[in-house]
Design a protein around this motif. Structure first.
Motif, PDB file in Angstrom:
ATOM      1  N   SER A 243      -0.055  -2.461   2.701  1.00  0.00           N
ATOM      2  CA  SER A 243      -0.291  -3.121   1.379  1.00  0.00           C
ATOM      3  C   SER A 243      -1.482  -3.505   0.719  1.00  0.00           C
ATOM      4  O   SER A 243      -2.208  -3.882  -0.228  1.00  0.00           O
ATOM      5  CB  SER A 243       0.533  -4.487   1.526  1.00  0.00           C
ATOM      6  OG  SER A 243      -0.128  -5.221   2.466  1.00  0.00           O
ATOM      7  N   GLN A 245      -4.907  -3.161  -0.881  1.00  0.00           N
ATOM      8  CA  GLN A 245      -4.941  -2.130  -2.220  1.00  0.00           C
ATOM      9  C   GLN A 245      -6.808  -1.641  -2.192  1.00  0.00           C
ATOM     10  O   GLN A 245      -6.695  -0.760  -2.983  1.00  0.00           O
ATOM     11  CB  GLN A 245      -5.166  -2.966  -3.496  1.00  0.00           C
ATOM     12  CG  GLN A 245      -3.649  -3.591  -3.614  1.00  0.00           C
ATOM     13  CD  GLN A 245      -2.681  -2.267  -3.845  1.00  0.00           C
ATOM     14  OE1 GLN A 245      -2.725  -1.833  -4.690  1.00  0.00           O
ATOM     15  NE2 GLN A 245      -1.809  -2.330  -2.817  1.00  0.00           N
ATOM     16  N   ASN A 306       3.240   5.505   0.141  1.00  0.00           N
ATOM     17  CA  ASN A 306       3.505   4.563  -0.802  1.00  0.00           C
ATOM     18  C   ASN A 306       3.755   5.015  -2.166  1.00  0.00           C
ATOM     19  O   ASN A 306       4.617   4.317  -2.912  1.00  0.00           O
ATOM     20  CB  ASN A 306       2.229   3.504  -0.574  1.00  0.00           C
ATOM     21  CG  ASN A 306       2.040   2.696   0.560  1.00  0.00           C
ATOM     22  OD1 ASN A 306       2.838   2.671   1.389  1.00  0.00           O
ATOM     23  ND2 ASN A 306       0.952   2.166   0.826  1.00  0.00           N
ATOM     24  N   ASP A 321       7.264  -1.222  -8.347  1.00  0.00           N
ATOM     25  CA  ASP A 321       6.417  -1.916  -7.636  1.00  0.00           C
ATOM     26  C   ASP A 321       5.044  -1.405  -7.871  1.00  0.00           C
ATOM     27  O   ASP A 321       4.463  -0.519  -7.298  1.00  0.00           O
ATOM     28  CB  ASP A 321       6.617  -1.763  -6.160  1.00  0.00           C
ATOM     29  CG  ASP A 321       5.657  -2.518  -5.300  1.00  0.00           C
ATOM     30  OD1 ASP A 321       4.834  -3.163  -5.910  1.00  0.00           O
ATOM     31  OD2 ASP A 321       5.728  -2.230  -3.979  1.00  0.00           O
ATOM     32  N   ASN A 323       2.173  -2.141  -7.153  1.00  0.00           N
ATOM     33  CA  ASN A 323       1.340  -1.937  -6.159  1.00  0.00           C
ATOM     34  C   ASN A 323       1.194  -0.761  -5.666  1.00  0.00           C
ATOM     35  O   ASN A 323       0.036  -0.207  -5.097  1.00  0.00           O
ATOM     36  CB  ASN A 323       1.459  -3.324  -5.155  1.00  0.00           C
ATOM     37  CG  ASN A 323       0.843  -4.610  -5.489  1.00  0.00           C
ATOM     38  OD1 ASN A 323       0.021  -4.704  -6.383  1.00  0.00           O
ATOM     39  ND2 ASN A 323       1.845  -5.443  -5.105  1.00  0.00           N
ATOM     40  N   THR A 324       2.254  -0.039  -5.679  1.00  0.00           N
ATOM     41  CA  THR A 324       2.409   1.112  -5.068  1.00  0.00           C
ATOM     42  C   THR A 324       1.946   2.376  -6.058  1.00  0.00           C
ATOM     43  O   THR A 324       1.569   3.528  -5.465  1.00  0.00           O
ATOM     44  CB  THR A 324       3.901   1.538  -4.742  1.00  0.00           C
ATOM     45  OG1 THR A 324       4.673   2.121  -5.551  1.00  0.00           O
ATOM     46  CG2 THR A 324       4.329   0.717  -3.702  1.00  0.00           C
TER      47      THR A 324
END
Length: 452
Positions: A243, A245, A306, A321, A323-324
């Motif tokens: 996770s 980044q 991811n 999501d 973030n992915t």
């Protein structure tokens, strides 16, 4: 106004497109085109890009997704080039073959970088020729395809009149980390001086609002024995977390940032580019590398997985999501660079360019990395004084290795490519260079020109 992204199937594409879209008024962009030879992969990435443009940001920018050269480049103004010839399968070979022989296994440095460079030279030349044929006459190619040092030398040698600016995001990533470590919110207000070759350079000064940050930075690195911000130091688990980044703080990158401390303990005057670790601490990097599980595997297990898992989830459920969907912040820098070219802002950027006397004690035709002011006519490089002998000596060895590699690739000369491998600082002897080269030739069949 059309911007084409060559290598549209990259995991970085969505972030770059978002950076372009957020600057749509500055860039006056009407259309973004994705171009890749891997249709299946690009079509998946295009799902994310479409969501970014038309749902997240609600723009009216047209999206074109193509594998056709003419459609990709016709009347385009900017080409952002991010090709990875051979994909991650070949990157894995670049990293694992040298490690089998006790040498640094890295995608842009040492033998792995040279192998990758030889796969990329002629596809990049073809890209230039295609853009020259179809694009607007005042086009600009912003190339950040790795290994940028070798690619830029080949472009200089084979297509000297091309409107191409070669760039790299690693110095920007280092400044991001410096800003976080120093508690600076607006990293764009940091002004730095730098010299070197690509992935082979030094920050000579870093200033914020007129304050010289180097004394504070040296003290911070010495105290923490690493160049990473406190937020990372408190929870080192984030370094290997899927996770996290920041792609420059995953797994094996820990040793790279720790190497900043180790280098500066011996040579404290300048802040080195992190990639210098592979040259100055080659033995140590081999010792803590796993020849069966390299950075290519880490990327496949994190960033790649991811993104494509996120795409599959979105297609099945409509849930996003975010973030992915994004990887890396270098898209901001590339979009800012294109805005500077378009709007003649004379903003300051770090670029890879022909020396032409800017570093007096380096060859005139060396492709060096230096700050420059960017306007509609391209870069105005900021010249500097002679560089110290230690740095000049390291740079000359690396430069000549890269020049020999390009010459050997273009001429199909086994001897020159072997000389390039032998001269590289990551390789301990001629016999090791030959063993690696011979293995690389076998692995790169169909990608490299034949060597005689």
């Amino acid at each position: 106004m059309v911007i084409t992204i060559a290598g549209g199937g990259s995991t970085f594409t969505a972030g770059i497109v978002k950076s372009i879209a957020l600057r749509r008024e500055e860039l006056e962009v009407d259309e973004i085109r994705l171009f890749d030879i891997n249709k299946e992969r690009q079509d998946k990435v295009a799902v994310v890009v479409d969501w970014v443009l038309h749902k997240e940001l609600n723009t009216d920018i047209k999206l074109v997704v193509t594998t056709d050269v003419q459609q990709a480049y016709t009347d385009t103004s900017f080409v952002f080039a991010q090709m990875r010839v051979g994909g991650y399968a070949m990157r894995e070979q670049d990293e694992k073959i040298p490690l089998r022989h006790g040498c640094v296994g890295q995608e842009t440095c040492g033998c792995g970088g040279m192998a990758y460079g030889m796969r990329t030279i002629f596809p990049m030349i073809k890209l230039i020729d295609d853009v020259e044929k179809y694009a607007k006459k005042d086009y600009w190619i912003l190339n950040y395809s790795n290994p940028a040092a070798i690619v830029s030398e080949a472009c200089r040698k084979l297509r000297p009149k091309a409107r191409i600016i070669n760039i790299c995001d690693m110095p920007i990533a280092i400044i991001d980390v410096v800003a976080a470590a120093m508690g600076i919110q607006n990293k764009k207000e940091i002004v730095y001086d730098y010299f070197g070759l690509n992935h082979f350079g030094w920050f000579t000064s870093i200033q914020y609002h007129g304050e010289d940050l180097m004394p504070k930075l040296r003290a911070y690195i010495k105290e923490n024995k690493i160049l990473l911000p406190e937020s990372y130091l408190k929870g080192m688990g984030a370094l290997t977390s899927s996770s996290s980044q920041n792609r420059h703080t995953k797994g094996s990158w820990y040793y790279v940032w720790k190497g900043e401390y180790e280098i500066m303990e011996n040579f404290p005057e300048y802040l080195p580019n992190t990639y210098l670790n592979y040259y100055l601490q080659a033995k140590e990097f081999v010792e803590h590398s796993d020849p069966n599980h390299t950075r290519a595997n880490e990327v496949e297990e994190t960033r790649e997985k991811n993104l494509f898992d996120g795409i599959d989830h979105y297609l099945k459920t409509g849930e996003v999501d975010a973030n992915t969907f994004y990887a890396g912040s270098h898209g901001d820098w590339i979009a800012d660079l294109s805005a500077a070219l378009k709007n003649d802002t004379k903003a300051r950027f770090l670029i890879i360019t022909e020396n032409r006397g800017a570093i007096p004690n380096m060859p005139y035709d060396a492709m060096v990395e230096l700050p420059a002011y960017i306007g509609k006519n391209g870069p105005e490089v900021i010249a500097r004084d002679n560089i110290p002998l230690f740095q000049q000596g390291l740079m000359m060895q690396q430069l000549n290795s890269e020049k020999l590699l390009v010459e050997g690739c273009v001429e199909g000369s086994y001897e020159k490519v072997l000389q390039a491998f032998t001269l590289n600082k990551t390789v301990p002897s001629m016999s090791v260079a030959k063993a690696i080269l011979d293995d690389m030739i076998e692995a790169n069949k169909g990608y490299w020109p034949e060597l005689h």
